[in-house]
Design a protein around this motif. Sequence first.
Motif, PDB file in Angstrom:
ATOM      1  N   GLN A 192       7.003   0.357   3.546  1.00 57.29           N
ATOM      2  CA  GLN A 192       6.096  -0.004   2.459  1.00 57.29           C
ATOM      3  C   GLN A 192       4.723   0.640   2.590  1.00 57.29           C
ATOM      4  N   ARG A 193       4.222   0.760   3.795  1.00 60.24           N
ATOM      5  CA  ARG A 193       2.868   1.292   3.915  1.00 60.24           C
ATOM      6  C   ARG A 193       2.865   2.795   3.610  1.00 60.24           C
ATOM      7  N   ARG A 194       1.693   3.274   3.281  1.00 55.91           N
ATOM      8  CA  ARG A 194       1.526   4.704   3.096  1.00 55.91           C
ATOM      9  C   ARG A 194       1.781   5.432   4.417  1.00 55.91           C
ATOM     10  N   ASP A 207      -7.128   3.606   3.351  1.00 60.78           N
ATOM     11  CA  ASP A 207      -5.751   3.152   3.190  1.00 60.78           C
ATOM     12  C   ASP A 207      -5.687   2.251   1.959  1.00 60.78           C
ATOM     13  N   LYS A 230      -4.594  -1.533   0.888  1.00 61.42           N
ATOM     14  CA  LYS A 230      -4.331  -2.817   1.527  1.00 61.42           C
ATOM     15  C   LYS A 230      -2.975  -3.376   1.131  1.00 61.42           C
ATOM     16  N   ARG A 281      -0.175  -1.912   0.206  1.00 58.77           N
ATOM     17  CA  ARG A 281       0.953  -1.236   0.864  1.00 58.77           C
ATOM     18  C   ARG A 281       0.909  -1.472   2.369  1.00 58.77           C
ATOM     19  N   ALA A 282      -0.280  -1.476   2.948  1.00 58.14           N
ATOM     20  CA  ALA A 282      -0.397  -1.658   4.396  1.00 58.14           C
ATOM     21  C   ALA A 282       0.090  -3.033   4.828  1.00 58.14           C
ATOM     22  N   GLU A 283      -0.168  -4.040   3.995  1.00 56.39           N
ATOM     23  CA  GLU A 283       0.253  -5.393   4.355  1.00 56.39           C
ATOM     24  C   GLU A 283       1.730  -5.618   4.087  1.00 56.39           C
ATOM     25  N   GLY A 284       2.328  -4.804   3.237  1.00 54.73           N
ATOM     26  CA  GLY A 284       3.777  -4.773   3.112  1.00 54.73           C
ATOM     27  C   GLY A 284       4.443  -5.979   2.487  1.00 54.73           C
ATOM     28  N   ASP A 336       1.061   7.163   7.494  1.00 53.83           N
ATOM     29  CA  ASP A 336      -0.184   7.201   8.261  1.00 53.83           C
ATOM     30  C   ASP A 336       0.005   7.842   9.634  1.00 53.83           C
TER      31      ASP A 336
END
Length: 958
Positions: free
Chosen positions: A113-115, A95, A97, A99-102, A117
């Motif tokens: 925001q996150r990819r 992943d 980070k 984008r995942a944390e937004g 998934d």
Amino acid sequence: MTTPVLSAKKNLFRTCDSTSFCKRNRQYADESSCVSPESWNPPYSLDAATVQYDAGALTGSIFKNVFDGTGSSIKVELPFQLVFLESGSARFIVDEKQRAEGALPGFPKHLTQRRYDEASKWAVIGDLTPDTKASYVSTTADLQNGIFKVKYGPNHSFEAVLHASNMKIEFYRQNELHVVLNDRGLFNMDTWSPKADDSKLSKETQEEDDPFGGPVLNKPSSSPWEDSFGGFTDTRPKGPEAIAMDISFPGYPVVFGIPEHADKFALRETRGGEGNHDEPYRLFNVDIFEYEVDSPMAMYGAIPFMQAHKKGSSVGVFWSNGADTWIDIVKTTPAESSFGIKRSIQTHWMSESGILDVYVMLGPDSPSLYRQYGALTGYTALPPIYSLGYHQCRWNYQSEEDVLEVDANFDKYDIPYDVIWLDIEYTDGKKYFTWWKSMFSSPEKMMQALAKRKRKLVAIIDPHIKKENGYKVYENLSKNDLTIKNKDGKEYNGWCWPGESTWIDTFNPKAIEFWKDQFKLGKFCGSEPNLLIWNDMNEPSVFNGPEVSAPRDNIHFGNWEQRDVHNIYGMTYHNATVQALAARQPRQRPFVLTRAYFAGSQRIGAVWTGDNAAKWEYLQIALPMILSHGIAGYGFVGADVGGFFGNPSQELITRWYQAGAFYPFFRGHAHIESKRREPWLIGEPYTGMIVESIRLRYQLLPAIYTAMHRSSFDGIPVVRPMFLIAPDNEDAFEIDDQFFFGETGLLVKPIVTEGAVETQIYLPDDEIYYDYLDGTVYSGVGYKHVDAPLDTIPMFARGGHIFPRRDRRRRSSSLMSHDPFTLVVHLDKQGNAAGVLYLDDGESTAYTRGDYIHRYFVFSGQDGILRSRSMQSSSANSKNFERSIETVRVERILVTGFDTAKLRAQSAVEAFQDKKSWSTEIDIKPAIVDENGEVVRASVVTVRNPGVLISGDWSIQF
């Protein structure tokens, strides 16, 4: 179906070169191939200090050096997990980070925001629990060299080895290398950066560098933030998100899978050369008119599963991603291979967006591989038996009278069939859940008339909903905000069969509930319990959209873009319709055909290969396509018999029915502009040959149903490639014009060439084979010449098999439910044979509660006894079903290849059941031998009316 003004011209659809992320990653691969592996220096590094092992998973971080647009670089963190599952598969996830944390500056507020998934959320239903029994076995020396090892799987026979130095992951089975992730260092992931002002970038940067890593994008038609093709502009509000990685199969000569493509079963190389493709295989669900054959172009469905096979081994990978995906394939010679072995397959997977989420399955053989894949994505749903009968369809049967006349003619000409279909013209102005009243004034009476003869009606219902005031389905869909949105968050409108339309967003749970409500018997006016559904155009097809589909910057539930979920949408729509039928009749198995699909769709319903044409090349390509679907988990598949577009010759349609009789899904279909071609209209002698093919299908229904039952719990397809029976015969790996059929042992070679009246059937092993029609004996590996006049389907029966038939002629499958059985026995070289029968009521869900019988038949050459035994534990429910068929008997047993000298002058054999015994008459057709005493035509012993019941244990002594 597809609008006839569209065509499969390549300029309607993207090539890799006109798809920026594919072009960039291909160039990236070219750069790597120009230098030695030691010199290749991608902008990625795996920090060994971050790697940890805990409870069945290795975790850590990959770092990417990214140019920030100001002349300096930053490190972007890409966390990874390598998870070892209890099912024996391994899952590798990467992943981003940031984008995942937004917390991204300048990110569009209307998007997530996150990819993306959630591809595995839709595709995977299996247990993803890490295997806590996996063993971390790295030594101190390994750790000093950045090498991390885990043993897992059955008896810890699998091993994964992660190399931090080159980010390579090797997968071993019993110390032999089988799969390598990132073998060539082609892992590549676009990372987030706020949109830059191009005017502030230097000319050098604009021309040579991409702020997201990788080669330059062509500007202005392909910038990081928008892309143009075919007169359409695709905005990329989240910037580029592409991911890519290479996967190698060391020592493997051939790969299969990744349907859907109209291409050979064994996948070809994609980097040019004689007999190869120049383009990668593409997975992008599109509505493609009269698709090209022998092509890697995208089609209606996408299953990113690939199987590699070699002598002694099968392995596979599942790339869990629903975005536009391209796959390059290269075969290396020993001199080119980095593994120093015979040859290898190198693949390069590239997707437009999403996380990297790939599953590795190590077999060791094809049946094990299909069970592993099925444990992840599910198995083919056990269909109702009527859906395995013959289906009659065209665009369109124009009225109730037309439907009932066709139905009556099937009876008049003594042709069995189960289902008649209605295309879009039955509706009022292409508005679904309505009827064209001038032609279908009493649809419920039409369906009731069909139901009296145990037949069904299928009606088409597509995901585009006509935008029209007063049309309640549209008004309620729109009012409740259940439609797909455009890039601005407004209701998306496009053009399809009804004209201006909107599309239901079946990613939304509320939309699924809305859809279920539309199908209720009291709400869908004119519908009856024997009405079933066909989902078409669900790629989605949009006539005025880019690539005849929806814009990639459309928005779905959850604020995901169309680009993220494109290949999954058709499955969600299919799923919603199946849920609707299941809710309407909870005790009945639903039947819904789909055109668009993704991994996991096999557990929902049937699929067909789309809008083919009445040409020989489409008959020829149908079998490789069906084989590809089957090994990728989707066994309930067929092709339109006769060809959808155009008018087949009498010879072509006859040969197509002969082939179609063995397709798991067997439907005749035709375009609105094609001539009527119901079987009785073809003319003699062709009609008679077609009718015999359909009758053969019904005769074999018990065996087909038994094979579908096996598919429903272990993934073995009904139409089986040669390597399933002869896994070590390398000469048979790529044969895709013949197949083994279910559990019958029948080796079938449909004639698919115009004018052919003879053929060669390849025997892949040294077992004895019998001509199914006349008992001629064949043996020895290699091609055998057989005559194949127009009235003949070349079929050999492999020795060692027993299968059930029902030989009485009936109008439909439901009317066969209490008919007696014929057991067909073909003895192997040792005089043995075995087979199974699965039987339930054919339509309800009662089988899930144990209401079925599952019998095992075995003929022992040593003692000359044929036995029937149960394969299930006794329960109240199984006893209930046994009582419902307590009068169903075996009316005949045919034993081919028996040494009739052992029977001497006998005219009867002894039968035993329920502590009783009796004699039953036999007929003996002795073998024909040549002057050397070799058997030319096998003996056949016929046990007439043996008197045994199909549901009980019994024995017959020969």
